[in-house]
Write an enzyme that holds these catalytic residues in place. Structure first.
Site, PDB file in Angstrom:
ATOM      1  N   ASP A  91      -1.649 -62.360  23.663  1.00  0.00           N
ATOM      2  CA  ASP A  91      -2.526 -62.738  22.557  1.00  0.00           C
ATOM      3  C   ASP A  91      -1.632 -63.414  21.534  1.00  0.00           C
ATOM      4  O   ASP A  91      -0.889 -62.751  20.818  1.00  0.00           O
ATOM      5  CB  ASP A  91      -3.203 -61.506  21.951  1.00  0.00           C
ATOM      6  CG  ASP A  91      -4.084 -61.860  20.768  1.00  0.00           C
ATOM      7  OD1 ASP A  91      -4.719 -62.936  20.783  1.00  0.00           O
ATOM      8  OD2 ASP A  91      -4.136 -61.059  19.809  1.00  0.00           O
ATOM      9  N   GLU A 126      -4.597 -65.948  25.809  1.00  0.00           N
ATOM     10  CA  GLU A 126      -5.803 -66.275  25.053  1.00  0.00           C
ATOM     11  C   GLU A 126      -5.627 -67.646  24.416  1.00  0.00           C
ATOM     12  O   GLU A 126      -4.594 -67.944  23.819  1.00  0.00           O
ATOM     13  CB  GLU A 126      -6.047 -65.220  23.974  1.00  0.00           C
ATOM     14  CG  GLU A 126      -7.351 -65.404  23.254  1.00  0.00           C
ATOM     15  CD  GLU A 126      -7.673 -64.256  22.312  1.00  0.00           C
ATOM     16  OE1 GLU A 126      -7.891 -64.546  21.119  1.00  0.00           O
ATOM     17  OE2 GLU A 126      -7.700 -63.097  22.771  1.00  0.00           O
ATOM     18  N   ASP A 179      -3.886 -56.631  18.470  1.00  0.00           N
ATOM     19  CA  ASP A 179      -3.298 -57.776  19.173  1.00  0.00           C
ATOM     20  C   ASP A 179      -2.828 -57.346  20.565  1.00  0.00           C
ATOM     21  O   ASP A 179      -2.961 -58.098  21.527  1.00  0.00           O
ATOM     22  CB  ASP A 179      -2.120 -58.350  18.377  1.00  0.00           C
ATOM     23  CG  ASP A 179      -2.481 -58.627  16.932  1.00  0.00           C
ATOM     24  OD1 ASP A 179      -2.881 -59.762  16.638  1.00  0.00           O
ATOM     25  OD2 ASP A 179      -2.388 -57.692  16.115  1.00  0.00           O
TER      26      ASP A 179
END
Length: 187
Positions: A12, A72, A147
């Site tokens: 992430d 992501e 996260d």
């Protein structure tokens, strides 16, 4: 025949906190290996942050030897400078994977949320709760930083995509499928 083991690294991207999570696929089932964050808040210089991202992601890859990486994709916001910084952070993590020959798969945040919860606009807490159930994690396993959980979600989303690849063909019903796939249909 048993399916081979596979390790997926999820990332992430972030410019202050970057999450990572690793899952191992054994016999077609996913289990969490580890998750955590790369804290970049102590670096005032943007280029030093990028260097640290490269070093840490490289270290994670060296330690766990993932077969693939799921990352992501940055979402489009109104602040162009924030987008640029986030894109650089993502690109640096991708460069570390490329440097190690790790294949990369990118997923939009909405796709990850949809894959995990069935709701593309789910909250980070809902994603974390569903991952806790899916991977049989204890409350202690869930990071205080969302996260890390988001990164684990990217890895799990990729695991689900591997299990159920999308068909490139689209059909308007059963008759359309039969007409376009006569060699697959036996009477």
């Amino acid at each position: 025949m048993t399916k081979p083991e596979k390790i997926i690294l999820g990332i992430d991207p972030g410019t202050n906190i970057m999450g990572y999570g690793l899952i191992r696929i054994v016999g077609g089932k996913a289990e969490m290996m580890t998750m955590g964050v790369i804290d970049l808040r102590k670096f005032a210089d943007g280029y030093l942050k990028l260097g640290h991202i490269f070093e840490r992601v490289t270290g994670i890859i060296d330690s766990y030897l993932p077969d693939e990486m799921a990352i992501e994709a940055p979402f489009f916001g109104k602040n162009v400078q924030s987008m640029l910084k986030l894109g650089r952070a993502q690109g640096t993590a991708i460069a570390a994977a490329i440097h190690h020959g790790v294949p990369i798969h990118e997923y939009a945040p909405m796709k990850i949320k949809m894959a995990i919860t069935g709701n593309g606009s789910a909250s980070k807490e809902q994603v974390a709760g569903m991952l806790q159930r899916l991977l049989k994690l204890s409350k202690d396993d869930i990071s205080t930083f969302m996260d890390a959980t988001d990164a684990l979600g990217a890895a799990y989303c990729h695991y689900l995509q591997m299990s159920r690849p999308e068909s490139p063909a689209h059909y308007r019903g059963w008759k359309d499928f039969v007409n376009k796939n006569k060699e697959k249909v036996h009477s």
